[in-house]
Design a protein around this motif. Structure first.
Motif, PDB file in Angstrom:
ATOM      1  N   GLU A  63       0.830  -1.207   0.000  1.00 35.80           N
ATOM      2  CA  GLU A  63       0.000   0.000   0.000  1.00 35.80           C
ATOM      3  C   GLU A  63       0.869   1.264   0.000  1.00 35.80           C
ATOM      4  OE1 GLU A  63      -3.536   2.034   2.718  1.00 35.80           O
ATOM      5  OE2 GLU A  63      -2.841   0.008   3.177  1.00 35.80           O
ATOM      6  N   GLN A  64       1.958   1.213   0.743  1.00 40.92           N
ATOM      7  CA  GLN A  64       2.820   2.389   0.879  1.00 40.92           C
ATOM      8  C   GLN A  64       3.655   2.657  -0.368  1.00 40.92           C
ATOM      9  OE1 GLN A  64       5.336   2.232   4.335  1.00 40.92           O
ATOM     10  NE2 GLN A  64       6.380   4.149   3.854  1.00 40.92           N
ATOM     11  N   HIS A  65       4.193   1.585  -0.974  1.00 43.18           N
ATOM     12  CA  HIS A  65       5.150   1.765  -2.068  1.00 43.18           C
ATOM     13  C   HIS A  65       4.593   1.426  -3.453  1.00 43.18           C
ATOM     14  CE1 HIS A  65       8.179   2.349   1.007  1.00 43.18           C
ATOM     15  NE2 HIS A  65       7.865   1.187   1.551  1.00 43.18           N
ATOM     16  N   GLY A  66       3.443   0.756  -3.486  1.00 42.43           N
ATOM     17  CA  GLY A  66       2.847   0.400  -4.771  1.00 42.43           C
ATOM     18  C   GLY A  66       3.434  -0.868  -5.348  1.00 42.43           C
ATOM     19  N   CYS A  82       6.949  -7.136 -11.001  1.00 38.17           N
ATOM     20  CA  CYS A  82       6.980  -8.580 -10.736  1.00 38.17           C
ATOM     21  C   CYS A  82       5.790  -9.056  -9.906  1.00 38.17           C
ATOM     22  CB  CYS A  82       8.284  -8.979 -10.048  1.00 38.17           C
ATOM     23  SG  CYS A  82       8.679  -7.963  -8.603  1.00 38.17           S
ATOM     24  N   TYR A  83       4.855  -8.151  -9.595  1.00 36.37           N
ATOM     25  CA  TYR A  83       3.650  -8.550  -8.865  1.00 36.37           C
ATOM     26  C   TYR A  83       2.650  -9.208  -9.814  1.00 36.37           C
ATOM     27  CZ  TYR A  83       4.581  -6.583  -4.257  1.00 36.37           C
ATOM     28  OH  TYR A  83       5.084  -6.364  -3.000  1.00 36.37           O
ATOM     29  N   ARG A  84       1.795 -10.048  -9.243  1.00 32.50           N
ATOM     30  CA  ARG A  84       0.734 -10.720 -10.006  1.00 32.50           C
ATOM     31  C   ARG A  84      -0.500  -9.824  -9.989  1.00 32.50           C
ATOM     32  NH1 ARG A  84       1.541 -16.609  -6.969  1.00 32.50           N
ATOM     33  NH2 ARG A  84       3.757 -16.874  -7.520  1.00 32.50           N
ATOM     34  N   GLN A  85      -0.743  -9.176 -11.104  1.00 28.27           N
ATOM     35  CA  GLN A  85      -1.762  -8.128 -11.128  1.00 28.27           C
ATOM     36  C   GLN A  85      -3.182  -8.647 -11.000  1.00 28.27           C
ATOM     37  OE1 GLN A  85      -1.204  -5.210 -14.224  1.00 28.27           O
ATOM     38  NE2 GLN A  85       1.024  -5.210 -13.974  1.00 28.27           N
ATOM     39  N   SER A  86      -3.393  -9.944 -11.236  1.00 27.04           N
ATOM     40  CA  SER A  86      -4.740 -10.507 -11.128  1.00 27.04           C
ATOM     41  C   SER A  86      -5.111 -10.860  -9.695  1.00 27.04           C
ATOM     42  CB  SER A  86      -4.850 -11.762 -12.006  1.00 27.04           C
ATOM     43  OG  SER A  86      -3.870 -12.723 -11.620  1.00 27.04           O
ATOM     44  N   PHE A  87      -4.132 -10.829  -8.769  1.00 32.57           N
ATOM     45  CA  PHE A  87      -4.415 -11.156  -7.375  1.00 32.57           C
ATOM     46  C   PHE A  87      -5.055  -9.938  -6.693  1.00 32.57           C
ATOM     47  CE2 PHE A  87      -1.745 -15.078  -6.162  1.00 32.57           C
ATOM     48  CZ  PHE A  87      -1.948 -15.647  -7.407  1.00 32.57           C
ATOM     49  N   ALA A 113      -6.094  -4.138  -6.061  1.00 30.88           N
ATOM     50  CA  ALA A 113      -6.555  -3.006  -5.235  1.00 30.88           C
ATOM     51  C   ALA A 113      -5.474  -1.937  -5.118  1.00 30.88           C
ATOM     52  CB  ALA A 113      -6.951  -3.510  -3.842  1.00 30.88           C
ATOM     53  N   ALA A 114      -4.223  -2.378  -4.932  1.00 33.23           N
ATOM     54  CA  ALA A 114      -3.112  -1.429  -4.818  1.00 33.23           C
ATOM     55  C   ALA A 114      -2.888  -0.683  -6.131  1.00 33.23           C
ATOM     56  CB  ALA A 114      -1.838  -2.161  -4.403  1.00 33.23           C
ATOM     57  N   GLN A 119      -5.532   1.939  -6.459  1.00 33.18           N
ATOM     58  CA  GLN A 119      -5.242   3.046  -5.538  1.00 33.18           C
ATOM     59  C   GLN A 119      -4.150   3.945  -6.119  1.00 33.18           C
ATOM     60  OE1 GLN A 119      -3.802   1.868  -1.582  1.00 33.18           O
ATOM     61  NE2 GLN A 119      -2.513   3.701  -1.624  1.00 33.18           N
ATOM     62  N   TRP A 120      -3.087   3.325  -6.624  1.00 35.87           N
ATOM     63  CA  TRP A 120      -1.966   4.100  -7.154  1.00 35.87           C
ATOM     64  C   TRP A 120      -2.335   4.826  -8.438  1.00 35.87           C
ATOM     65  CZ3 TRP A 120       3.184   5.175  -5.769  1.00 35.87           C
ATOM     66  CH2 TRP A 120       3.504   4.798  -4.447  1.00 35.87           C
ATOM     67  N   HIS A 121      -3.132   4.176  -9.284  1.00 39.44           N
ATOM     68  CA  HIS A 121      -3.574   4.848 -10.509  1.00 39.44           C
ATOM     69  C   HIS A 121      -4.476   6.023 -10.166  1.00 39.44           C
ATOM     70  CE1 HIS A 121      -2.754   1.068 -13.132  1.00 39.44           C
ATOM     71  NE2 HIS A 121      -1.688   1.813 -12.966  1.00 39.44           N
ATOM     72  N   GLY A 122      -5.306   5.837  -9.129  1.00 45.80           N
ATOM     73  CA  GLY A 122      -6.198   6.918  -8.692  1.00 45.80           C
ATOM     74  C   GLY A 122      -5.407   8.103  -8.181  1.00 45.80           C
ATOM     75  N   GLU A 123      -4.347   7.846  -7.405  1.00 46.96           N
ATOM     76  CA  GLU A 123      -3.516   8.923  -6.883  1.00 46.96           C
ATOM     77  C   GLU A 123      -2.762   9.645  -7.998  1.00 46.96           C
ATOM     78  OE1 GLU A 123      -1.036   7.284  -3.831  1.00 46.96           O
ATOM     79  OE2 GLU A 123      -2.718   6.853  -2.483  1.00 46.96           O
TER      80      GLU A 123
END
Length: 214
Positions: A183-186, A190-195, A200-201, A204-208
């Motif tokens: 949540e803090q760093h986005g 290498c993250y699994r975007q479908s999880f 959610a993160a 949130q980051w796109h919204g910010e």
């Protein structure tokens, strides 16, 4: 889990085979990195005593066993599926693909394949799936150890690149500390975007970012 008589019958039928590959996976639950599988054909002439489910062993013991397995097995191989493949296929199908890759990477063709779990990849090998097989068959135990050590090493290497995420301690699993770091760093690439937590993160980051643009 197979009934005891089924297990006994399986063990009896396996006595007629010499080249038995054990297959296991690690990393279905984490939010980051590859799902990693291993296939191992142990040498009946060089038994390794004390093999069991990798989760029941200390990190030090896993490392020791991993070296023993690599030195004494007839063949071993690691297979993987990337976060992109996990997002495209789903985690189950990506795991099946990684298992296929592990067995195909063996330098010796197995006569029989034992897979930890309750399902098999679609392949041409004579095979059986065994729930909790990593505690019942040394070939699967060996595969679970090789896969676990390989993925843990990758998480430690990722930690060295991005220490703020704490990968060395949680190994990518969705612990409280990991979710807070996410949540803090986005999310990283290498993250699994479908999880769900990653999705959610990302939102949130796109919204910010959108708010900053506006």
């Amino acid at each position: 889990m197979k009934k005891q008589q089924d297990l006994d019958a399986l063990k009896q039928s396996l006595a007629t085979f010499n080249l038995i590959a054990g297959v296991d996976e690690v990393g279905r639950g984490p939010l980051v990195g590859d799902v990693v599988t291993a296939a191992v054909i142990l040498d009946p002439e060089k038994p390794i005593f004390g093999l069991t489910d990798s989760k029941k062993l200390s990190e030090k013991k896993r490392e020791e066993f991993a070296e023993l397995i690599k030195q004494n097995a007839l063949s071993w191989s690691i297979g993987r599926a990337t976060p992109i493949e996990i997002d495209e296929l789903n985690i189950l199908q990506a795991t099946m693909l990684a298992m296929q890759r592990a067995v195909e990477g063996l330098t010796i063709q197995p006569e029989y394949v034992l897979v930890d779990g309750n399902r098999l990849p679609k392949w041409q090998y004579t095979a059986d799936a065994v729930i909790k097989g990593d505690a019942l068959f040394p070939q699967i135990s060996a595969a679970s150890i090789i896969a676990k050590v390989a993925r843990d090493h990758e998480m430690v290497a990722l930690h060295e690149q991005y220490p703020q995420y704490g990968f060395a301690s949680h190994k990518g699993y969705p612990t409280k500390a990991h979710l807070e770091a996410l949540e803090q760093h986005g999310p990283l690439s290498c993250y699994r975007q479908s999880f769900k937590p990653v999705k959610a993160a990302l939102m949130q980051w796109h919204g910010e970012l959108q708010n900053e643009v506006n």
